[in-house]
Scaffold this motif. Structure first.
Motif, PDB file in Angstrom:
ATOM      1  N   ALA A  29      31.794 -20.136  26.167  1.00 51.74           N
ATOM      2  CA  ALA A  29      32.730 -18.756  26.248  1.00 51.74           C
ATOM      3  C   ALA A  29      31.949 -17.503  25.597  1.00 51.74           C
ATOM      4  N   ASP A  30      32.369 -17.578  24.439  1.00 46.46           N
ATOM      5  CA  ASP A  30      31.808 -16.233  23.960  1.00 46.46           C
ATOM      6  C   ASP A  30      30.773 -15.951  23.890  1.00 46.46           C
ATOM      7  N   LEU A  31      29.535 -16.075  24.000  1.00 40.99           N
ATOM      8  CA  LEU A  31      28.797 -15.510  24.530  1.00 40.99           C
ATOM      9  C   LEU A  31      28.684 -14.874  25.563  1.00 40.99           C
ATOM     10  N   ARG A  32      29.223 -15.990  26.256  1.00 39.29           N
ATOM     11  CA  ARG A  32      29.628 -14.748  27.238  1.00 39.29           C
ATOM     12  C   ARG A  32      30.494 -13.549  27.212  1.00 39.29           C
ATOM     13  N   ASN A  33      30.723 -13.389  26.974  1.00 36.70           N
ATOM     14  CA  ASN A  33      32.230 -12.654  26.854  1.00 36.70           C
ATOM     15  C   ASN A  33      30.992 -11.067  26.260  1.00 36.70           C
ATOM     16  N   TYR A  34      30.530 -12.116  25.613  1.00 35.47           N
ATOM     17  CA  TYR A  34      29.473 -10.755  24.296  1.00 35.47           C
ATOM     18  C   TYR A  34      28.427  -9.608  25.623  1.00 35.47           C
ATOM     19  N   LEU A  35      27.733 -10.774  27.048  1.00 35.40           N
ATOM     20  CA  LEU A  35      27.006 -10.252  27.541  1.00 35.40           C
ATOM     21  C   LEU A  35      28.339  -9.401  28.613  1.00 35.40           C
ATOM     22  N   ARG A  36      29.542  -9.968  29.403  1.00 32.93           N
ATOM     23  CA  ARG A  36      29.432  -9.371  29.515  1.00 32.93           C
ATOM     24  C   ARG A  36      30.325  -7.156  29.088  1.00 32.93           C
ATOM     25  N   LYS A  37      30.519  -7.365  27.690  1.00 26.84           N
ATOM     26  CA  LYS A  37      31.013  -6.343  27.222  1.00 26.84           C
ATOM     27  C   LYS A  37      29.885  -5.512  27.249  1.00 26.84           C
ATOM     28  N   HIS A  38      28.914  -5.721  26.271  1.00 26.18           N
ATOM     29  CA  HIS A  38      27.328  -5.272  26.445  1.00 26.18           C
ATOM     30  C   HIS A  38      26.566  -5.161  28.102  1.00 26.18           C
ATOM     31  N   GLY A  39      27.432  -5.336  29.404  1.00 28.21           N
ATOM     32  CA  GLY A  39      26.680  -5.334  30.368  1.00 28.21           C
ATOM     33  C   GLY A  39      25.419  -5.763  31.098  1.00 28.21           C
ATOM     34  N   ARG A  40      25.472  -6.999  30.305  1.00 25.01           N
ATOM     35  CA  ARG A  40      24.545  -8.107  30.322  1.00 25.01           C
ATOM     36  C   ARG A  40      24.534  -8.791  31.594  1.00 25.01           C
ATOM     37  N   GLU A  41      25.800  -9.381  31.957  1.00 25.29           N
ATOM     38  CA  GLU A  41      26.291 -10.281  32.822  1.00 25.29           C
ATOM     39  C   GLU A  41      26.563  -9.985  34.207  1.00 25.29           C
ATOM     40  N   VAL A  42      26.018  -9.551  34.971  1.00 23.93           N
ATOM     41  CA  VAL A  42      26.094  -9.269  36.586  1.00 23.93           C
ATOM     42  C   VAL A  42      26.388  -9.730  37.124  1.00 23.93           C
ATOM     43  N   VAL A  43      26.716  -9.648  38.563  1.00 20.81           N
ATOM     44  CA  VAL A  43      26.715 -10.421  40.081  1.00 20.81           C
ATOM     45  C   VAL A  43      24.921 -10.718  40.114  1.00 20.81           C
ATOM     46  N   LEU A  44      24.169 -11.361  41.008  1.00 20.83           N
ATOM     47  CA  LEU A  44      23.175 -11.457  41.432  1.00 20.83           C
ATOM     48  C   LEU A  44      23.382 -12.326  42.852  1.00 20.83           C
ATOM     49  N   PRO A  45      22.936 -12.481  43.733  1.00 18.35           N
ATOM     50  CA  PRO A  45      22.203 -12.401  44.672  1.00 18.35           C
ATOM     51  C   PRO A  45      21.903 -13.747  44.650  1.00 18.35           C
ATOM     52  N   VAL A  46      21.231 -13.412  44.355  1.00 15.17           N
ATOM     53  CA  VAL A  46      19.597 -15.050  44.247  1.00 15.17           C
ATOM     54  C   VAL A  46      20.221 -15.397  42.943  1.00 15.17           C
ATOM     55  N   MET A  47      20.180 -16.724  42.537  1.00 12.95           N
ATOM     56  CA  MET A  47      20.182 -17.915  41.311  1.00 12.95           C
ATOM     57  C   MET A  47      19.378 -18.238  41.235  1.00 12.95           C
ATOM     58  N   TYR A  48      19.069 -19.232  40.273  1.00 10.39           N
ATOM     59  CA  TYR A  48      17.475 -20.015  39.762  1.00 10.39           C
ATOM     60  C   TYR A  48      17.704 -20.677  40.672  1.00 10.39           C
ATOM     61  N   GLU A  49      18.484 -21.821  41.345  1.00 13.08           N
ATOM     62  CA  GLU A  49      18.924 -23.031  42.047  1.00 13.08           C
ATOM     63  C   GLU A  49      17.791 -21.589  43.557  1.00 13.08           C
ATOM     64  N   ASP A  50      18.724 -21.201  43.533  1.00 15.37           N
ATOM     65  CA  ASP A  50      18.142 -20.803  45.148  1.00 15.37           C
ATOM     66  C   ASP A  50      16.292 -20.647  45.126  1.00 15.37           C
ATOM     67  N   LEU A  51      16.476 -20.714  44.720  1.00 13.55           N
ATOM     68  CA  LEU A  51      14.692 -20.759  43.828  1.00 13.55           C
ATOM     69  C   LEU A  51      13.966 -21.562  43.913  1.00 13.55           C
ATOM     70  N   ALA A  52      14.410 -23.004  43.086  1.00 14.04           N
ATOM     71  CA  ALA A  52      13.588 -23.844  43.056  1.00 14.04           C
ATOM     72  C   ALA A  52      14.285 -24.810  43.743  1.00 14.04           C
TER      73      ALA A  52
END
Length: 370
Positions: A29-52
């Motif tokens: 959770a802490d790393l996830r908040n860090y990623l959000r804070k610095h603009g690294r966490e975004v909503v993606l239309p396709v995820m890894y499991e879709d490609l799998a």
């Protein structure tokens, strides 16, 4: 790290290989908040499991007809339109901050899958329909140690990295360059290659990896970027695989000079640089890294506050590495480290402390003069 201190594994026939399969470490959770804070966490239309959800795959061969580790992924038509549209939107996020005005120009030429390695990545080939120009990006599983590796590369190396996460999915830009193993085969002995300049860059790359404890930099895990200069060429070695960020217990695995795959580079250094030159280039890299630490100190502090509490390796590997670094540096403080984050932080601090003090003193003098 002196090149003469640790002989290359190709010379002494020792086991220099890292762990065959590194465990997956989830993003907390802490790393996830860090990623959000610095603009690294975004909503993606396709995820890894879709490609799998691959229907079938075809092996990909190189231009010489040899098999590669990559396979072309094929999908059911009901899946394909959704995946294609989503990947074009992801490319827009990477390249144009999500601006879809240029999306009609792009198409997905191919999706490639690699079962080799820890991340099992998908490589996406995007083509411009108007002129045939193409680009790539990667979709991988979002492993926490890989995220720490990307962040440290972004802050502490001369390079900037574009990547985004969304839950368990990681999207990385393609890092252009000549793969290190191909450079040895096709470019190293080319008459136009400036071997002295390249040897200098390998020394600096070796130093960067050891300072931030990025492991497994065998020749196929980095690329060489060649830039024409005023009278010659400049070289930049860039890591492209961050799976082994501060995971291994053996100190040698954080030194590119040690791997047998890099023997040609080590010999190049020894043939073209004397001891004083090697020490000079190491000092230059430490000075540059100290400036980078100073410039990114608040973000770096945020990252280490999380990394030092996170679990990204086994207890046995942590104990092994801190013991080896304690002996190498004659610094018992390493024995007080409880995590790989602690070890990376102390390794940077004890190596760059003098450089950071000089930077701070220089800034103080400038303020006084003003």
């Amino acid at each position: 790290m002196k090149f003469v201190n640790i002989p290359n594994a190709g010379k002494i026939n020792t086991n220099d290989a890292p762990s065959r399969k590194k465990p997956y470490y989830p993003i907390n959770a802490d790393l996830r908040n860090y990623l959000r804070k610095h603009g690294r966490e975004v909503v993606l239309p396709v995820m890894y499991e879709d490609l799998a959800r691959i229907t079938f795959s075809l092996p990909i061969k190189d231009k010489n007809g040899k098999d590669t580790y990559w396979e072309e992924a094929r999908y059911d038509m009901r899946e394909w339109e959704f995946i294609r549209d989503g990947l074009i939107k992801i490319y827009a996020i990477l390249k144009t901050e999500g601006n879809l005005n240029f999306a009609p120009h792009w198409d997905v030429a191919r999706i490639e899958y690699c079962a080799f390695g820890n991340s099992n990545p998908f490589r996406i080939k995007i083509v411009n329909k108007h002129n045939g120009n193409y680009d790539h990006f990667y979709v991988k599983t979002a492993d926490a140690s890989r995220i720490y590796g990307l962040e440290l590369e972004h802050m502490l190396s001369p390079n900037r990295i574009s990547y985004f996460t969304y839950f368990a999915t990681l999207v990385e830009e393609h890092i252009p360059g000549i793969p290190g193993d191909i450079f040895v085969q096709q470019y190293l002995e080319n008459p136009i290659t400036n071997k002295t300049r390249f040897a200098k860059e390998f020394v600096k790359f070796n130093e960067r990896c050891f300072l931030r404890l990025l492991g497994d930099m065998r020749s196929y895990n980095f690329v060489v970027d060649i830039t024409p200069d005023i009278e010659d060429f400049q070289y930049r070695i860039r890591a492209i695989d961050f799976d082994q960020q501060s995971y291994e217990g053996r100190k040698n695995l954080y030194l590119p000079q040690f791997f047998k795959e890099n023997l040609a580079y080590v010999e190049l250094v020894m043939q073209n640089l004397d001891k004083d030159s090697i020490n000079q280039y190491k000092t230059e890299e430490k000075t540059l890294m100290a400036f980078r630490v100073a410039d990114s100190r608040y973000r770096l502090m945020d990252l280490f506050n999380i990394m030092c509490r996170d679990n990204i390796s086994s207890t046995s590997k942590i104990d092994e590495l801190k013991q080896q670094l304690k002996e190498y540096f004659s610094n018992p403080k390493f024995l007080k480290c409880h995590s790989m984050g602690d070890i990376v932080k102390l390794n940077l601090k004890q190596t760059l402390l003098r450089n950071l003090r000089e930077i701070q003193e220089a800034k103080s003098k400038i303020k006084t003069a003003e």
